[in-house]
Each structure stands twice: as structure tokens, then as C-alpha cells.
Design a protein around this motif. Structure first.
Motif, PDB file in Angstrom:
ATOM      1  N   GLN A 153       0.842  -1.185   0.000  1.00  0.00           N
ATOM      2  CA  GLN A 153       0.000   0.000   0.000  1.00  0.00           C
ATOM      3  C   GLN A 153       0.882   1.240   0.000  1.00  0.00           C
ATOM      4  N   ALA A 155       1.968   5.307   0.980  1.00  0.00           N
ATOM      5  CA  ALA A 155       2.112   6.014   2.258  1.00  0.00           C
ATOM      6  C   ALA A 155       1.005   7.035   2.488  1.00  0.00           C
ATOM      7  N   GLY A 161      -7.937   1.414   5.691  1.00  0.00           N
ATOM      8  CA  GLY A 161      -6.532   1.026   5.708  1.00  0.00           C
ATOM      9  C   GLY A 161      -6.287  -0.459   5.861  1.00  0.00           C
ATOM     10  N   THR A 190       4.428  -2.713   4.104  1.00  0.00           N
ATOM     11  CA  THR A 190       3.620  -1.570   4.510  1.00  0.00           C
ATOM     12  C   THR A 190       4.505  -0.446   5.032  1.00  0.00           C
ATOM     13  N   GLY A 192       3.629   1.300   7.399  1.00  0.00           N
ATOM     14  CA  GLY A 192       3.315   1.327   8.825  1.00  0.00           C
ATOM     15  C   GLY A 192       4.359   0.612   9.667  1.00  0.00           C
ATOM     16  N   THR A 193       4.194   0.754  10.963  1.00  0.00           N
ATOM     17  CA  THR A 193       5.160   0.179  11.911  1.00  0.00           C
ATOM     18  C   THR A 193       4.615  -1.044  12.636  1.00  0.00           C
ATOM     19  N   GLY A 197      -3.380  -0.781  14.538  1.00  0.00           N
ATOM     20  CA  GLY A 197      -3.166   0.163  15.632  1.00  0.00           C
ATOM     21  C   GLY A 197      -3.875  -0.146  16.933  1.00  0.00           C
ATOM     22  N   PHE A 218       7.755  -4.029   7.560  1.00  0.00           N
ATOM     23  CA  PHE A 218       7.324  -2.715   8.033  1.00  0.00           C
ATOM     24  C   PHE A 218       8.265  -1.610   7.545  1.00  0.00           C
ATOM     25  N   TYR A 219       7.815  -0.363   7.674  1.00  0.00           N
ATOM     26  CA  TYR A 219       8.595   0.822   7.279  1.00  0.00           C
ATOM     27  C   TYR A 219       8.922   0.817   5.783  1.00  0.00           C
ATOM     28  N   ARG A 221       8.148   2.026   2.334  1.00  0.00           N
ATOM     29  CA  ARG A 221       7.402   3.066   1.614  1.00  0.00           C
ATOM     30  C   ARG A 221       7.550   2.833   0.108  1.00  0.00           C
ATOM     31  N   ASN A 390      -8.028   5.614  19.320  1.00  0.00           N
ATOM     32  CA  ASN A 390      -7.748   4.207  19.032  1.00  0.00           C
ATOM     33  C   ASN A 390      -8.194   3.277  20.155  1.00  0.00           C
TER      34      ASN A 390
END
Length: 435
Positions: A153, A155, A161, A190, A192-193, A197, A218-219, A221, A390
Motif C-alpha cells: 500500500q 504512504a 486502511g 507496509t 506502517g510500523t 493500531g 514494516f517501514y 514506503r 484508538n
């Protein structure tokens, strides 16, 4: 003389239709118009199931004229510019329209320039997206013969999502059924981290990832797609710790991998070009980079990020009190889903009614509620419901379905996704009923 309406709505998607329907049904506001160029209205949440071969695409569409509420004027045109000083909206063909109150809900636009190469690759060959052509997604999945199945996906903010994950879980199941899973590595890359969430949901999804033997990266981009060589190029969104690596060495040694970047590492083919890492794919599913439409982004209504600058509780514009915005284009920190719109609409409708009748807004406030129905397998789903903070906020009505923990996979939630929610959407939400 320009046509004039008490309430003018831009957008005939979920938000626009629901606002118009509730204004007409509940508040008896007579003079309402919608600017919308499209001929069809789609129930897009079902496109995940279409992409997995378990829902008919034709059943996700109805003629736009059939969902425009009775008594609401349909201006079949495209909004192009705002004149907020004179309470006027310009259109592509019909000239300009004036209003007393304006609701801005045109939905998202796609900007493929943000990921070079993706626009040319999208919906062709082995590159697919449930966001744009779920029928092609299903064709790609059912014809997949093995290799690296890459789900990713951009950024930018995107509709729901969790959607890039849902189709991955279903595809993995189909690969098992079609006999190609042993020759396949499934990778989720992704920016994301974390996987999700909300801790309760993340715990369940991690167990699903373990069960399905999926590699999470993760991370990552996404910065370019090379469709000729079938490589998705990424930049890493964090500084890798000294002594750690992003990918294993040629001998397959994973001991020095940065564990915050990789979960359940798989040794798929990766090319390295400076600070960019190119994952070679045999199937690529992604979401298009999403932005506000240009006429919104370049208008006096936009905040610094290009979204409509509204109060997160009242959804009233911060500078123009007779303008409201909701849905995907509103500049509020929550997920862009139809479930969020379901809770935003009553706030906007109440405020419009009180402004028209009493020249003040009400006390209703949107708390950021959204939900993401996360399909984890054919016949299984978890339901993530959350607010601005969240917090996990399950609907108490789920207990009536004998679902007592919606953070865990349940077949009843799958039935809700496939049958219950489409019924509620077409028969209740779009008819102006507050559900």
C-alpha cells in the motif's frame, strides 16, 4: 440567475446520499441538491469479496438515480471551484450554483504520480487492486501459479486502511485450495510500523499471519513500480541500526536482520539500488495513492495537507460556518470508511437543522468512530471498531448476534460482512435511517 438551494451537497457517495436522505426524512428540509457526475453508485466494501471470488460485482452497483433521495435535485455534473465569499460552487458544464449551506463530500482522488510506474501498471497483467478493479483482482488470484505474492500500500491515506490485508488473507486461502501455496511466498510490505493500531486486533491478526506463514515488512514506503521487470521499489522509513540489515545475506543468514522491519522473514528475491530495495513479484496487489480532489486541495477550504479543514467534533469548517465536510475528504484523524460516515452524518444533519431553524449548532459531537471489518479467511472475520484515541469500542448490538468478542475471528461476523452489511447499506443507511 444561478440556481439556488438551501443545502447543496457535493458528492453522491455514501456521505452525500446519507446526508440528503436524513435531511429529507428526519428534518423535513425541502430544498436540497446533490452535485454528482457518476451514473452508478457502488457499495465498495464488498469489493474485497469480489476480488476473492465470493461476491458478484454487479450486485455492488445501482444506478445513481435510484439512490438519490426523492425530492432531492440531482445536478449531474462535476464541481470544479468554490466561491466562498458569494456562497457559490462552479461546475464543469452547468455553470454555477449558489447555496445557504454547503456539504463537501466528493470522496478521494487518485494521484499515480506519487508512485511512478504504478499508473501504467495498475489493473494490467499481474498487478491488481480491489480499489479500482476487483474483477481483475480475482482473475489474477485464480490464475496465479506460484512465486512471490506481494501485497502492499502507499504512504498516503487510503479508504479502509485494512483492505490491503483482507485480500491477502483471502488470497492465501485460495492459493491453498488451488494447490500453489507450497510454491508461494506471501509478503505484506507496509509503510506502517505495526500490523494494526489496536492491540486487541493486532494480537489476533498476528496469529492469523503466523497461521498463514506470511512475511510482514514494516517501514516499507512504496516509491516506484517497474512493471516490465516486475519489481516494486521501496525506501525504508527508518534508520537501520548499526550492525543490522534489511534483508538476509546470500547465505540466508537472518541473525542480523532488524526485527522491527521484518516479521516471519522470507528470502524472496530483492534487488538493492542505493537506499532503495526492490521486491520482485509474481503478483502485486496495492491501493492507489489517494489525495483530495484538486478542486478541494487547491481551494480556500483546504488545510495544509489538502483536506477540508473542519472541526473534528462538529465537522463544521473552521473558517466558514455554513460549510461542513465529512467522509473521505474531511481533514479529521480517523479511518476513511463507510462506518465512520455512518456516525458522522447525524452530527452534520443535526447541525444543519439547528443552524437553519435557530442559527446555532447543536451539542452532538463525532468522537472519531470508525470500523474496519477485517476478513481473515473465507468464513472468518474480526471487527475492529475504534475512536479518535484508538480505543477498541465494540458495538453492544454484536451480542445479539452471539458475538461476545469481536476482536477474535468469528463466522457470524463473516455473515454480517457478506449479507448483513450490504442489506443495512442499501435498505437502511441510504434511505435515511439512522442505524
Amino acid at each position: 440567475m444561478d440556481p439556488h438551494y438551501q443545502v447543496l451537497i457535493i458528492g453522491g457517495g455514501t456521505a452525500g446520499i446519507m446526508v440528503a436522505a436524513q435531511l429529507r426524512k428526519q428534518k423535513k428540509i425541502i430544498d436540497v441538491a446533490i452535485i454528482e457526475p457518476a451514473d452508478k453508485h457502488y457499495y465498495q466494501p464488498a469489493w474485497t469479496l469480489v476480488g476473492a471470488g465470493t461476491y458478484d460485482f454487479d450486485k455492488t452497483a445501482k444506478p445513481m438515480g435510484s439512490v438519490i433521495p426523492k425530492g432531492v435535485k440531482w445536478i449531474k455534473d462535476k464541481a470544479t471551484k468554490f466561491d466562498t465569499v458569494n456562497n457559490r460552487v462552479f461546475t464543469s458544464v452547468s455553470g454555477s450554483v449558489t447555496y445557504d449551506f454547503l456539504v463537501v463530500a466528493p470522496g478521494l482522488a487518485y494521484d499515480y504520480d506519487l508512485v511512478p510506474g504504478l499508473g501504467e501498471a495498475m489493473d494490467k497483467g499481474v498487478v491488481c487492486s480491489n480499489y479500482t478493479d476487483p474483477v481483475h483482482t480475482w482473475n489474477v488470484i485464480k490464475n496465479f501459479k506460484g512465486g512471490t505474492a506481494l501485497f502492499t500500500q502507499p504512504a498516503t491515506p487510503i479508504k479502509c486502511g485494512g483492505a490491503p490485508q483482507k485480500i491477502m488473507y483471502l488470497a492465501e486461502s485460495y492459493f491453498r485450495k488451488s494447490g500453489v501455496r507450497d510454491e508461494t511466498e506471501v509478503v505484506f510490505a507496509t509503510p506502517g510500523t505495526i500490523i494494526f493500531g489496536i492491540p486487541e486486533i493486532a494480537k489476533t491478526l498476528t496469529s492469523v499471519v503466523d497461521r498463514k506463514d506470511i512475511n510482514l515488512r514494516f517501514y516499507h514506503r512504496l516509491v516506484e513500480v517497474d512493471s516490465k521487470r516486475q519489481i516494486a521499489w521501496y525506501e525504508i522509513g527508518k534508520e537501520v541500526q548499526q550492525g543490522c540489515t534489511v534483508i538476509a545475506d546470500k547465505e540466508g543468514d537472518t541473525s542480523r536482520l532488524d526485527k522491527s522491519l521484518q516479521y516471519n522473514y522470507k528470502h524472496v528475491k530483492v534487488s538493492v539500488d542505493g537506499n532503495r530495495y526492490g521486491i520482485h513479484y509474481d503478483l502485486l496487489h496495492t491501493a492507489p495513492p489517494s489525495v483530495a480532489p484538486d478542486f478541494v486541495k487547491n481551494s480556500p477550504l483546504a488545510n495544509d495537507s489538502g483536506w477540508v479543514d473542519v472541526d473534528p467534533g462538529t465537522l463544521q469548517h473552521k473558517e466558514y460556518p455554513n460549510i461542513f465536510s465529512l467522509g473521505d475528504v474531511a481533514g479529521i484523524p480517523t479511518a476513511k470508511t463507510g462506518a465512520a460516515i455512518r456516525k458522522q452524518v447525524p452530527v452534520v444533519v443535526d447541525n444543519l437543522d439547528l443552524l437553519i431553524r435557530h442559527h446555532k449548532i447543536g451539542t452532538m459531537s463525532y468522537n472519531g468512530y470508525s470500523s474496519c471489518p477485517l476478513v481473515t479467511d473465507y468464513g472468518k472475520m474480526v471487527l475492529a471498531e475504534f475512536d479518535y484515541k484508538n480505543n477498541f469500542t465494540p458495538d453492544p448490538k454484536l451480542k445479539q448476534m452471539l458475538v461476545f468478542d469481536s476482536a477474535k475471528e468469528h463466522w457470524r461476523l463473516w455473515m454480517l460482512k457478506k449479507y448483513g452489511l450490504p442489506y443495512l447499506y442499501w435498505k437502511k443507511m441510504l434511505k435515511g435511517k439512522n442505524v
